[in-house]
Design an enzyme around this catalytic site. Structure first.
Site, PDB file in Angstrom:
ATOM      1  CD  GLU A 178       2.118 -13.918   1.920  1.00 31.51           C
ATOM      2  OE1 GLU A 178       3.119 -13.195   2.062  1.00 31.51           O
ATOM      3  OE2 GLU A 178       1.117 -13.557   1.275  1.00 31.51           O
ATOM      4  CD  GLU A 367      -2.477 -11.818   3.220  1.00 29.14           C
ATOM      5  OE1 GLU A 367      -1.797 -11.098   2.456  1.00 29.14           O
ATOM      6  OE2 GLU A 367      -2.052 -12.303   4.275  1.00 29.14           O
TER       7      GLU A 367
HETATM    8  C1  BGC Z   1       1.209 -10.317   3.427  1.00 34.14           C
HETATM    9  C2  BGC Z   1       0.603  -9.061   4.024  1.00 34.14           C
HETATM   10  C3  BGC Z   1       0.987  -7.864   3.178  1.00 34.14           C
HETATM   11  C4  BGC Z   1       0.422  -8.056   1.789  1.00 34.14           C
HETATM   12  C5  BGC Z   1       0.664  -6.920   0.836  1.00 34.14           C
HETATM   13  C6  BGC Z   1       1.139 -10.383   1.938  1.00 34.14           C
HETATM   14  O1  BGC Z   1       2.341 -10.876   1.445  1.00 34.14           O
HETATM   15  O2  BGC Z   1       0.694 -11.465   4.019  1.00 34.14           O
HETATM   16  O3  BGC Z   1       1.020  -8.964   5.352  1.00 34.14           O
HETATM   17  O4  BGC Z   1       0.578  -6.663   3.732  1.00 34.14           O
HETATM   18  O5  BGC Z   1       0.990  -9.200   1.222  1.00 34.14           O
HETATM   19  O6  BGC Z   1       2.012  -6.771   0.576  1.00 34.14           O
END
Ligand code: BGC
Length: 466
Positions: A178, A367
């Protein structure tokens, strides 16, 4: 025991199904889970400094202990096995490997990740390494961090140490996690380390991040297997933007927000250009990328990782710094504890948008997850978390819908394996499949974990009809 949310019946004509080689994973990041940030000769990172600066992280929380994953990783691999994960996405702490960020390698830091990788492989779980998930060595920040053009070489050198040590065993590598959040949180709004507030710095950091990405990919390609086998890609966060109305002002605001967050890094990486709206967003802070920067940013990639959490409905708002665009809260929707709207169809949209704009490239949802309230302590061996469970089911169905529409999505990583340090929110927001009691380190699977295990075991059929 949680049953399948959409049980199959004899009348189910077309079961929803993922292919046998679909990757089922969960993700974490070093500073969020490891703890022991200075152990075994590690140098401090900017997150160690930031969290130890009063007022920066909620309740004064730090990553000093976190989930103690640095020491409890064997137990955590056992948890991954019970879920049936086929891959684990984790990040490496740069300052464990190179305490000063460059130069001297710390063998104990490297040995830690060698043990973790070998432990995963023994368990039949493919390691997926992220080289940079926001914890820059503090010693490099002292030299300007992401504002110093030398960082492209520092990053490539650090990456090369890992490619040479682990490249024979690690099938998937991501350079940056990111980059937009690194610039926006770290250099523009100052809510993440290193906590600066400057449009000029955000624009510079963006260019240096992508130069570093490019140099690391080149370093990877320059090493013959097995020194660097496997595949390498970039992980971005995408939050699709939809105009709140048909007005020209709302449409233009949506385009600015979308260019800033969703295309700022992908356009250079995959198309070799920057979105024209960025000059308008950054104003006098904008400097055109040089041909050298654009060429370096655009390296052939083996995959792109997409982190998706929510969407935004956008309206023109002259009071918002730079973007002049503001999200409009959707009152009828469910929102998570971080205030994010739950909107699974936008994940399908994101994946189909990617294919339309950037063409055929293997994608992974690297993610996806949700923070909902769970109690700090749990009695018994299971925690019921129906909202998170529903979020997971809906989003897996959204991934399947994108595949059915022809998008080459090859895997899904839930965020996160464990409740962990949610950056500036400290431990107040829980995203885990597995609950962590931070006073005892006891791990308790949530019902979302059980659902995920069933989905994995049934290759998705447990989710019902397509
Ligand atoms: C990040 C994580 C974070 C998650 C939830 C993402 O932007 O890669 O490290 O915990 O979002 O906020």
């Amino acid at each position: 025991m949680v049953g399948c949310p959409f049980p199959m019946t004899a009348a189910t004509p077309a079961p929803l199904e993922f292919p046998p080689d679909f990757v089922w994973g969960a993700a974490t990041a070093a500073y969020q889970v490891e703890g022991s940030p200075l152990a075994d000769g590690a140098g401090a990172s900017i997150w160690h400094r930031f969290s130890h600066t009063p007022g920066r992280v909620r309740d004064g929380d730090t990553g000093d202990v976190a989930c103690d994953h640095y020491r409890r990783w064997p137990e955590d691999i056992a948890l991954m096995r019970t879920l049936g994960l086929t891959s684990y996405r984790f990040s490496i702490s740069w300052s464990r490997i190179l305490p000063e960020g460059r130069g001297r390698v710390n063998p104990a830091g490297l040995a830690h990740y060698e043990r973790l990788v070998d432990g995963l492989l023994e368990a039949g779980i493919a390691p997926h390494i992220t080289l940079y998930h926001w914890d820059l060595p503090a010693a490099l920040d002292d030299r300007g961090g992401w504002l110093n053009p030398d960082i492209a070489e520092w990053f490539a050198d650090y990456a090369s140490v890992l490619f040479k040590a682990l490249g024979d065993r690690v099938p998937m590598w991501a350079t940056l996690n990111e980059p937009w959040v690194v610039t926006d949180g770290g250099y523009l709004h100052g809510v993440l380390a290193p906590g600066h507030r400057s449009a000029f710095e955000a624009a510079i950091a963006a260019r240096q991040l992508m130069r570093a990405h490019g140099r690391a990919v080149q370093a990877f390609r320059g090493l013959a297997p097995p020194a660097a086998g496997g595949r390498i890609g970039l992980v971005v966060n995408i939050e699709p933007k939809y105009p709140a109305s048909d007005s020209d002002a709302d449409r233009a605001a949506t385009a600015r927000a979308e260019a800033h967050m969703n295309r700022q890094f992908l356009d250079p990486a995959l198309l070799g250009r920057t979105p024209p709206e960025l000059a308008e967003v950054f104003g006098e802070a904008w400097v055109d990328w040089t041909p050298e920067e654009l060429a370096l940013a655009r390296q052939p990639l083996d995959f792109v990782g997409i982190n998706y959490y929510t969407r935004a409905v956008v309206q023109h708002d002259p009071a918002v710094w730079l973007q002049r665009a503001a999200p409009v809260r959707q009152p009828q929707a469910t929102h998570t504890e971080t205030g994010w709207e739950v909107h699974a169809p936008s994940l399908t949209d994101t994946l189909t948008w990617f294919r339309r704009r950037y063409g055929e490239l293997p994608l992974y949802v690297t993610e996806n997850g949700s923070a909902f309230y769970d109690p700090p302590q749990v009695s018994g061996d299971e925690l019921d978390d129906p909202l998170r469970r529903d979020y997971l089911a809906q989003h897996l169905r959204a991934v399947h819908a994108a595949r059915a529409a022809g998008v080459d999505v090859r895997g899904y990583y839930a965020w996160s394996l464990l409740d962990n340090l949610e950056w500036a929110h400290g431990y107040s927001k829980r995203f885990g499949l597995v609950h962590v009691d931070f006073s005892t380190q006891k791990r308790t699977p949530k019902s979302t974990a059980r659902l995920y295990a069933q989905v994995i075991a049934s290759q998705g059929r447990c989710l019902g009809r397509a």
